[in-house]
Design a protein around this motif. Structure first.
Motif, PDB file in Angstrom:
ATOM      1  N   MET A  59       0.753  -1.202   0.039  1.00  0.00           N
ATOM      2  CA  MET A  59      -0.009   0.256   0.091  1.00  0.00           C
ATOM      3  C   MET A  59       1.119   1.380  -0.171  1.00  0.00           C
ATOM      4  O   MET A  59       0.537   2.180  -0.743  1.00  0.00           O
ATOM      5  CB  MET A  59      -0.911  -0.030   1.187  1.00  0.00           C
ATOM      6  CG  MET A  59      -1.976  -0.917   1.196  1.00  0.00           C
ATOM      7  SD  MET A  59      -3.394  -0.456   2.477  1.00  0.00           S
ATOM      8  CE  MET A  59      -2.367  -0.550   4.017  1.00  0.00           C
ATOM      9  N   THR A  60       1.964   1.250   0.793  1.00  0.00           N
ATOM     10  CA  THR A  60       2.875   2.500   0.812  1.00  0.00           C
ATOM     11  C   THR A  60       3.471   2.578  -0.444  1.00  0.00           C
ATOM     12  O   THR A  60       3.387   3.972  -0.873  1.00  0.00           O
ATOM     13  CB  THR A  60       3.846   2.054   2.000  1.00  0.00           C
ATOM     14  OG1 THR A  60       3.287   1.768   3.201  1.00  0.00           O
ATOM     15  CG2 THR A  60       4.739   3.370   2.011  1.00  0.00           C
ATOM     16  N   THR A  61       4.049   1.659  -1.242  1.00  0.00           N
ATOM     17  CA  THR A  61       4.546   1.928  -2.409  1.00  0.00           C
ATOM     18  C   THR A  61       3.534   2.477  -3.376  1.00  0.00           C
ATOM     19  O   THR A  61       3.651   3.444  -4.251  1.00  0.00           O
ATOM     20  CB  THR A  61       5.174   0.810  -3.138  1.00  0.00           C
ATOM     21  OG1 THR A  61       6.256   0.110  -2.170  1.00  0.00           O
ATOM     22  CG2 THR A  61       5.564   0.816  -4.539  1.00  0.00           C
ATOM     23  N   LEU A  62       2.306   1.894  -3.576  1.00  0.00           N
ATOM     24  CA  LEU A  62       1.312   2.265  -4.396  1.00  0.00           C
ATOM     25  C   LEU A  62       1.036   3.789  -4.095  1.00  0.00           C
ATOM     26  O   LEU A  62       0.732   4.759  -5.016  1.00  0.00           O
ATOM     27  CB  LEU A  62       0.165   1.418  -4.228  1.00  0.00           C
ATOM     28  CG  LEU A  62      -1.338   2.058  -4.972  1.00  0.00           C
ATOM     29  CD1 LEU A  62      -0.896   1.868  -6.410  1.00  0.00           C
ATOM     30  CD2 LEU A  62      -2.367   1.163  -4.768  1.00  0.00           C
ATOM     31  N   ALA A  63       0.713   4.028  -2.953  1.00  0.00           N
ATOM     32  CA  ALA A  63       0.343   5.431  -2.612  1.00  0.00           C
ATOM     33  C   ALA A  63       1.524   6.394  -2.742  1.00  0.00           C
ATOM     34  O   ALA A  63       1.135   7.432  -3.499  1.00  0.00           O
ATOM     35  CB  ALA A  63      -0.007   5.589  -1.221  1.00  0.00           C
ATOM     36  N   SER A  64       2.946   6.263  -2.544  1.00  0.00           N
ATOM     37  CA  SER A  64       3.910   7.084  -2.542  1.00  0.00           C
ATOM     38  C   SER A  64       4.003   7.300  -4.137  1.00  0.00           C
ATOM     39  O   SER A  64       4.661   8.442  -4.459  1.00  0.00           O
ATOM     40  CB  SER A  64       5.185   6.247  -2.179  1.00  0.00           C
ATOM     41  OG  SER A  64       6.134   7.127  -2.397  1.00  0.00           O
ATOM     42  N   GLN A  65       4.085   6.370  -5.062  1.00  0.00           N
ATOM     43  CA  GLN A  65       4.348   6.656  -6.545  1.00  0.00           C
ATOM     44  C   GLN A  65       3.004   7.442  -7.077  1.00  0.00           C
ATOM     45  O   GLN A  65       3.228   7.961  -8.356  1.00  0.00           O
ATOM     46  CB  GLN A  65       4.550   5.105  -7.230  1.00  0.00           C
ATOM     47  CG  GLN A  65       3.384   4.461  -7.416  1.00  0.00           C
ATOM     48  CD  GLN A  65       3.686   2.924  -7.997  1.00  0.00           C
ATOM     49  OE1 GLN A  65       4.711   2.693  -7.755  1.00  0.00           O
ATOM     50  NE2 GLN A  65       2.723   2.562  -8.588  1.00  0.00           N
TER      51      GLN A  65
END
Length: 387
Positions: free
Chosen positions: A363-369
């Motif tokens: 979730m963190t990677t998806l949101a960050s990108q």
């Protein structure tokens, strides 16, 4: 008095003082009286809400109902039903985008109808969540007028009204009087704080953890009985010892100051799909150097997500120019680039977790990108970069 007796007396007094100090610190700990949830939290079961009540002292639940005039939270009905089954007081909130009085009334009608359909009981609070960029550019007087129109209209559906906003916007971007309002402000160290004690509620953490639930949650301390059906709460935890221990633990967790966004290197060429202002700085308030027409090719050397937009820096003969390639929700909306991305269009009922799982991401990677955090609301029709 001999030395031994004096020493014993000092130790006894010291122990009493420390015990008093510990009790006093615990009594000043911010409480987890209310939790708010949305589609970002995914499906929440009755068992999870029961655990929140019995082990963490949660009394009230506030459920996202809708956003603007196009989004109804797909989990609202189950959250309301399961929260009620767990014995919690249940309320709702609407994420506002209105900029005019007419839009505020339209959004209130949309929220009221959605709340009725989802089963929000008459007499519950249906708060307007006012924190979007649309309200950020309006005057305090305009926001006050629009908020008043929303709250007056929502009462026609049998709901009680309130305003949720950030501490930095309260009595700055809009008026929040004493004995009203639900204010969000996250201290660096929570223990010993009692902020916004004259308002209905203080949301003091966006990252609270619950034993059998995944991810972080928004939690608030209630300073009145407004969110417990206008009466003294009758919700009682079954494990008071766990409530005290979990409360102390939550207060020890400190919210780290948000890291400042940093410029990253990127040597790219973009072709503008629409006319874009070239500015003297990476801010919409910076002076415009010129307007670059559609079809212009721009070479850049750095990029940053700032103020809700993705900015790039263009080296020029006399310094630098700055332009937006798109909003944080679709960072290349205004340009064409040699870089290719795979996009996913958000559907009703989607969450960060569900989309991330389908695409093999955290979730963190998806949101960050996508220039966001996992606590940012997503809505149908929004495009997210997944590759």
């Amino acid at each position: 008095m001999n030395k031994h007796k004096l020493k014993a007396l000092i130790l006894t007094v010291g122990a009493i003082f420390m015990a008093f100090l510990m009790v006093n610190v615990t009594s000043q700990a911010a409480r987890m009286d209310m939790v708010d949830v949305s589609n970002n939290n995914g499906y929440m079961s009755t068992a999870e809400y029961t655990s929140m009540r019995n082990e963490f002292g949660v009394k009230a639940l506030t459920v996202k109902i809708s956003e603007g005039t196009t989004f109804k939270d797909g989990y609202a009905a189950s959250n309301i039903a399961n929260g009620q089954a767990a014995g919690l007081y249940v309320n709702g909130y609407h994420f506002a985008h209105y900029k005019t009085k007419a839009q505020a009334i339209a959004e209130a009608d949309y929220a009221g109808q959605a709340a009725k359909a989802a089963g929000l009981p008459v007499g519950a609070v249906l708060a307007t969540d006012v924190e979007a960029k649309e309200q950020g550019i309006l005057s305090q007087a305009t926001n006050d007028r629009n908020n008043a129109a929303f709250m007056k209209e929502i009462q026609k559906f049998g709901y009680r009204a309130d305003i949720y906003t950030s501490g930095s916007w309260a009595n700055n971007k809009m008026t929040i009087k004493g004995k009203t309002g639900w204010i969000a402000a996250y201290p660096y160290v929570v223990s010993g704080k009692n902020w916004y004690s004259t308002n209905h509620a203080w949301q003091w953490s966006p990252t609270a953890k619950f034993r059998i639930s995944y991810g972080g949650f928004d939690v608030s301390q209630l300073n009145s009985n407004y969110y417990t059906a206008g009466q003294k709460s009758t919700v009682k935890p079954t494990n008071k010892g766990a409530v005290k221990a979990n409360n102390r633990k939550a207060n020890k967790n400190i919210s780290k100051p948000a890291a400042s966004a940093k410029w990253v290197k990127e040597a790219k060429a973009y072709t503008l799909k629409t006319a874009v202002k070239l500015r003297t700085g990476a801010s919409t308030s910076s002076n415009a150097i010129t307007i670059l027409p559609a079809g212009t090719t721009v070479k850049t050397d750095q990029a940053i997500i700032r103020g809700g937009y993705r900015w790039v820096r263009q080296p020029r003969f006399n310094g630098y120019g700055y332009l937006v390639t798109g909003p944080a929700s679709n960072t290349l909306e205004y340009v064409k680039s040699g870089a290719t991305h795979t996009y996913y269009t958000v559907k009703s009922g989607d969450s960060w977790w569900a989309i991330a799982q389908r695409n093999g991401l955290s979730m963190t990677t998806l949101a960050s990108q996508n220039g966001k955090t996992i606590y940012t609301t997503i809505y149908p029709g929004q495009r997210l970069v997944v590759r």
